[in-house]
Design a protein around this motif. Structure first.
Motif, PDB file in Angstrom:
ATOM      1  N   GLY A 488     -25.542  16.531   3.544  1.00 20.86           N
ATOM      2  CA  GLY A 488     -26.583  16.883   4.506  1.00 20.86           C
ATOM      3  C   GLY A 488     -26.327  18.297   4.991  1.00 20.86           C
ATOM      4  N   ALA A 489     -27.376  19.029   5.346  1.00 21.64           N
ATOM      5  CA  ALA A 489     -27.173  20.430   5.727  1.00 21.64           C
ATOM      6  C   ALA A 489     -28.322  20.934   6.585  1.00 21.64           C
ATOM      7  CB  ALA A 489     -27.023  21.314   4.491  1.00 21.64           C
ATOM      8  N   LYS A 490     -28.092  22.095   7.206  1.00 26.06           N
ATOM      9  CA  LYS A 490     -29.133  22.782   7.967  1.00 26.06           C
ATOM     10  C   LYS A 490     -28.919  24.277   7.812  1.00 26.06           C
ATOM     11  CE  LYS A 490     -32.642  23.147  10.672  1.00 26.06           C
ATOM     12  NZ  LYS A 490     -32.968  24.384   9.907  1.00 26.06           N
ATOM     13  N   THR A 491     -29.983  24.975   7.473  1.00 26.82           N
ATOM     14  CA  THR A 491     -29.935  26.429   7.385  1.00 26.82           C
ATOM     15  C   THR A 491     -30.282  27.049   8.730  1.00 26.82           C
ATOM     16  OG1 THR A 491     -32.234  26.481   6.683  1.00 26.82           O
ATOM     17  CG2 THR A 491     -30.563  26.467   4.949  1.00 26.82           C
ATOM     18  N   GLY A 492     -29.959  28.320   8.865  1.00 27.85           N
ATOM     19  CA  GLY A 492     -30.306  29.038  10.084  1.00 27.85           C
ATOM     20  C   GLY A 492     -30.481  30.516   9.812  1.00 27.85           C
ATOM     21  N   THR A 493     -31.459  31.103  10.470  1.00 24.61           N
ATOM     22  CA  THR A 493     -31.687  32.546  10.414  1.00 24.61           C
ATOM     23  C   THR A 493     -31.758  33.041  11.842  1.00 24.61           C
ATOM     24  OG1 THR A 493     -32.929  32.339   8.350  1.00 24.61           O
ATOM     25  CG2 THR A 493     -33.217  34.371   9.609  1.00 24.61           C
ATOM     26  N   ALA A 494     -30.820  33.879  12.235  1.00 25.88           N
ATOM     27  CA  ALA A 494     -30.711  34.308  13.625  1.00 25.88           C
ATOM     28  C   ALA A 494     -31.030  35.783  13.759  1.00 25.88           C
ATOM     29  CB  ALA A 494     -29.311  34.031  14.155  1.00 25.88           C
ATOM     30  N   VAL A 515     -18.738  21.678   7.385  1.00 24.66           N
ATOM     31  CA  VAL A 515     -18.541  23.097   7.077  1.00 24.66           C
ATOM     32  C   VAL A 515     -19.591  23.916   7.808  1.00 24.66           C
ATOM     33  CG1 VAL A 515     -18.458  24.826   5.233  1.00 24.66           C
ATOM     34  CG2 VAL A 515     -17.696  22.492   4.782  1.00 24.66           C
ATOM     35  N   ALA A 516     -19.221  25.107   8.255  1.00 20.00           N
ATOM     36  CA  ALA A 516     -20.192  26.049   8.820  1.00 20.00           C
ATOM     37  C   ALA A 516     -19.855  27.448   8.345  1.00 20.00           C
ATOM     38  CB  ALA A 516     -20.183  25.995  10.345  1.00 20.00           C
ATOM     39  N   CYS A 517     -20.891  28.215   8.035  1.00 21.48           N
ATOM     40  CA  CYS A 517     -20.708  29.578   7.521  1.00 21.48           C
ATOM     41  C   CYS A 517     -21.764  30.499   8.116  1.00 21.48           C
ATOM     42  CB  CYS A 517     -20.819  29.580   6.000  1.00 21.48           C
ATOM     43  SG  CYS A 517     -20.684  31.223   5.230  1.00 21.48           S
ATOM     44  N   VAL A 518     -21.363  31.703   8.492  1.00 16.01           N
ATOM     45  CA  VAL A 518     -22.296  32.731   8.940  1.00 16.01           C
ATOM     46  C   VAL A 518     -22.055  33.995   8.133  1.00 16.01           C
ATOM     47  CG1 VAL A 518     -20.782  33.611  10.787  1.00 16.01           C
ATOM     48  CG2 VAL A 518     -23.249  33.966  10.933  1.00 16.01           C
ATOM     49  N   VAL A 519     -23.150  34.682   7.784  1.00 14.21           N
ATOM     50  CA  VAL A 519     -23.087  35.965   7.087  1.00 14.21           C
ATOM     51  C   VAL A 519     -23.884  36.970   7.904  1.00 14.21           C
ATOM     52  CG1 VAL A 519     -23.603  37.233   4.973  1.00 14.21           C
ATOM     53  CG2 VAL A 519     -22.924  34.823   4.846  1.00 14.21           C
ATOM     54  N   GLU A 520     -23.210  37.975   8.440  1.00 13.37           N
ATOM     55  CA  GLU A 520     -23.899  38.976   9.233  1.00 13.37           C
ATOM     56  C   GLU A 520     -24.872  39.759   8.360  1.00 13.37           C
ATOM     57  OE1 GLU A 520     -21.306  41.420  11.547  1.00 13.37           O
ATOM     58  OE2 GLU A 520     -20.087  39.725  12.226  1.00 13.37           O
ATOM     59  N   GLU A 521     -26.095  39.922   8.848  1.00 12.10           N
ATOM     60  CA  GLU A 521     -27.166  40.604   8.134  1.00 12.10           C
ATOM     61  C   GLU A 521     -27.390  39.983   6.756  1.00 12.10           C
ATOM     62  OE1 GLU A 521     -27.961  44.856   9.052  1.00 12.10           O
ATOM     63  OE2 GLU A 521     -25.799  44.937   9.398  1.00 12.10           O
ATOM     64  N   GLY A 522     -27.263  38.666   6.692  1.00  9.27           N
ATOM     65  CA  GLY A 522     -27.484  37.950   5.441  1.00  9.27           C
ATOM     66  C   GLY A 522     -28.937  37.660   5.154  1.00  9.27           C
ATOM     67  N   GLY A 525     -30.339  32.026   5.710  1.00  7.62           N
ATOM     68  CA  GLY A 525     -29.177  31.166   5.572  1.00  7.62           C
ATOM     69  C   GLY A 525     -28.996  30.650   4.163  1.00  7.62           C
ATOM     70  N   GLY A 526     -30.092  30.151   3.564  1.00  9.04           N
ATOM     71  CA  GLY A 526     -30.000  29.625   2.212  1.00  9.04           C
ATOM     72  C   GLY A 526     -29.595  30.671   1.198  1.00  9.04           C
ATOM     73  N   GLY A 527     -30.072  31.900   1.393  1.00  7.09           N
ATOM     74  CA  GLY A 527     -29.810  32.952   0.422  1.00  7.09           C
ATOM     75  C   GLY A 527     -28.457  33.609   0.556  1.00  7.09           C
ATOM     76  N   SER A 528     -27.858  33.600   1.772  1.00  3.16           N
ATOM     77  CA  SER A 528     -26.578  34.287   1.972  1.00  3.16           C
ATOM     78  C   SER A 528     -25.424  33.320   2.178  1.00  3.16           C
ATOM     79  CB  SER A 528     -26.680  35.246   3.163  1.00  3.16           C
ATOM     80  OG  SER A 528     -27.009  34.539   4.355  1.00  3.16           O
TER      81      SER A 528
END
Length: 545
Positions: A488-494, A515-522, A525-528
């Motif tokens: 199960g998962a959830k994307t995010g764009t901030a 698991v949680a992951c953030v990519v600055e200026e990604g 969410g799905g793409g980075s």
């Protein structure tokens, strides 16, 4: 190893004529002002006397300090006369000196003959793992041609001794790092697992002074010679008896490091994996691996990954059901215009689909079903967000302030506004949502637990799990759909600022791991973050013991 903070000078500024105002009024005008009501009495009307600095200048100064303290550096920089230089210097200053959660207090403003308004302030700068550096500085503000006020940028805004010839350098005492082992007794080495190198010496610290030693020096930019010592920290050396046993798993840590190295594409990124049933941390990885620990101490808007908490709050009080129709238009205006990523829309969508497609406008439309501050109360009561965590290393444990107005309340529904989190916190949120029970995350054994939480009702857990699973099979987290297991998962764009691309988020769970992951200026969410989490879950299969 020294941590360096480099800076560039701002150029000269043109002086503006001093602000003028009517300085005398007739007795009749005074009577008229009183009769006209509070606006005139507050000095807002055309007959107001200029008895001090323009309040707008002080307001701008306080907003600048608030943005700086909250880590909204692009927003703070935009309030200056040189946003580009200001942003670079402030980022270098805080990251290079490993400063987290500054506390900045403004004092009373004064006005000079040339129209410049000065706002003194006191800065309390927590240096990770060492202590707090306190100093005083001043903000000069000038009125612009359009009548607005901006901080007149120069290096001394950040610190009065910062200049084109002097900079600051953080030095930590050279001590032999402790031997560190993982949960199975395997030795962990910083040269093989680079994200662990800066973390190892701080194990056992929970964001407080722990006996570690260090200093901040003012040094000559050209020669590197120390000109003076601004602050010293610590009185003794930390000594470890025997190896430090951690909850980390060498296999998961290696897979996390490799996932970031392969898929972060040079961007700042961070990842945390932890066990769902007890909160034990399996992997902590950062890109770049050296310097600031974004995974544990970063402060980010979590974007749509926060909809896990928002959905839980709505489902807890039966304010919405997954099958209820909650329309998803492209735009919704609540003080400002909110929109969906790529301007998507889903007319007649159910709440279940709104979640899987991450519809911002649908979630914002439900804001009146939660009282002001309810989102923060739910986050604290059920998810432990904002409580004091003792993980075994310095951490930032999240913040969900009560909204100041309807616009901020709307933003908080989708993990924006003043909601702050990091990968550690969002991995924990995910684990809590799919198990129903919060477990204080841990990196070492024997940490004190001062948290108090309430389990989520089983019905809420079942509904959230179903929506997380559908987000993988039919929604925005489809990047994980080819992996084995009931993921199960959830994307995010901030959103960050108009000058920066959005940060990309992804949280996921499989088996006993969240698991949680953030990519600055990604950007998305799905793409980075998606390829990073996919790489980790593909390499580290099975539940670690």
């Amino acid at each position: 190893m020294d941590s360096l903070a480099e800076y560039t000078s701002a150029g000269p500024r043109n002086r503006r004529p001093r602000r003028t105002a009517v300085r005398a009024v007739t007795a009749g005008a005074v009577v008229l002002a009183v009769a006209a009501g509070g606006a005139y009495a507050a000095g807002l009307g055309p007959f107001a006397r200029d008895t001090g600095p323009d309040p707008a200048a002080g307001k701008q100064a306080r907003a600048f300090l608030a943005d700086w303290a909250a880590g909204r550096l692009p927003s703070a920089a935009a309030r200056t006369t040189s946003p580009g230089a200001a942003g670079r210097v402030m980022d270098s200053f805080t990251a290079g000196l490993e400063i987290t959660e500054p506390a900045l207090k403004a004092e009373a403003a004064t006005e000079a003959e040339d129209g410049t308004v000065t706002v003194p302030f006191t800065a309390r700068m927590p240096v990770t793992g060492l202590g707090t550096w306190t100093y005083e500085s001043k903000l000069p503000l000038r009125q612009q041609s359009d009548g607005t006020w901006k901080v007149a940028w120069k290096l001394s805004v950040v610190h009065p001794r910062l200049s084109g010839t002097e900079k600051f350098r953080l030095e930590r005492e050279e001590t032999k790092p402790p031997e560190v082992i993982d949960r199975q007794g395997t030795a962990l080495f910083g040269d093989e697992l680079p994200s662990l190198a800066p973390l190892m010496a701080r194990l056992g610290q929970n964001g407080t002074d722990s006996g570690a030693r260090g200093a901040i020096h003012l040094v000559d930019r050209a020669t590197g010679d120390v000109e003076r010592t601004e602050a010293r920290f610590g009185a003794r050396t930390v000594r470890h008896k025997g190896p430090v046993r951690t909850t980390l798993h060498a296999g998961w840590q290696s897979a996390a490091e490799q996932a970031l190295a392969t898929h972060a594409e040079g961007k700042n990124a961070a990842l945390v994996a932890l066990r769902i049933d007890d909160g034990e941390i399996l992997a902590v990885a950062n890109s770049p691996a050296s310097g600031f620990n974004r995974a544990l101490s970063g402060t980010y808007a979590p974007g749509s990954t926060w909809k896990i908490v928002t959905s839980s709050a709505l489902l807890l009080k039966d304010a919405v059901k997954p099958d209820d129709v909650v329309d998803c238009p492209q735009y919704l205006t609540v003080g400002k215009r909110f929109q969906n990523v790529e301007l998507s829309e889903h007319p007649g969508a159910t709440f279940h689909k709104d979640f899987t497609e991450s519809c911002n406008t649908a979630f914002i439309s439900l804001r009146d079903r939660l009282y002001d501050g309810e989102l923060g109360d739910v986050a604290r009561k059920y998810f432990g967000v904002g409580q004091e965590w003792h993980v075994g290393a310095p951490t930032y444990d999240g913040s969900v302030p009560a909204p100041k107005d309807e616009t901020e309340k709307a933003a908080s529904m989708i993990g924006q506004g003043r909601v702050q989190a990091n990968p550690l916190l969002m991995a924990s949120v995910t684990a809590t949502a799919v198990s129903g029970t919060f477990h204080q995350p841990s990196l070492t054994d024997g940490n004190e637990d001062k948290t108090t939480t309430t389990p989520l009702p089983r019905g809420v857990v079942t509904q959230v799990r179903a929506m997380l699973r559908a987000t993988v099979t039919d929604g925005t987290a489809n990047v994980l759909s080819d992996l084995p297991g009931e993921i199960g998962a959830k994307t995010g764009t901030a959103e960050v600022s108009d000058a920066q691309d959005n940060n990309g988020w992804l949280v996921a769970h499989r088996g006993n791991v969240a698991v949680a992951c953030v990519v600055e200026e990604g950007v998305t969410g799905g793409g980075s973050a998606g390829p990073i989490v996919h790489s980790l879950l593909a390499a580290a299969s099975g539940d670690p013991e």
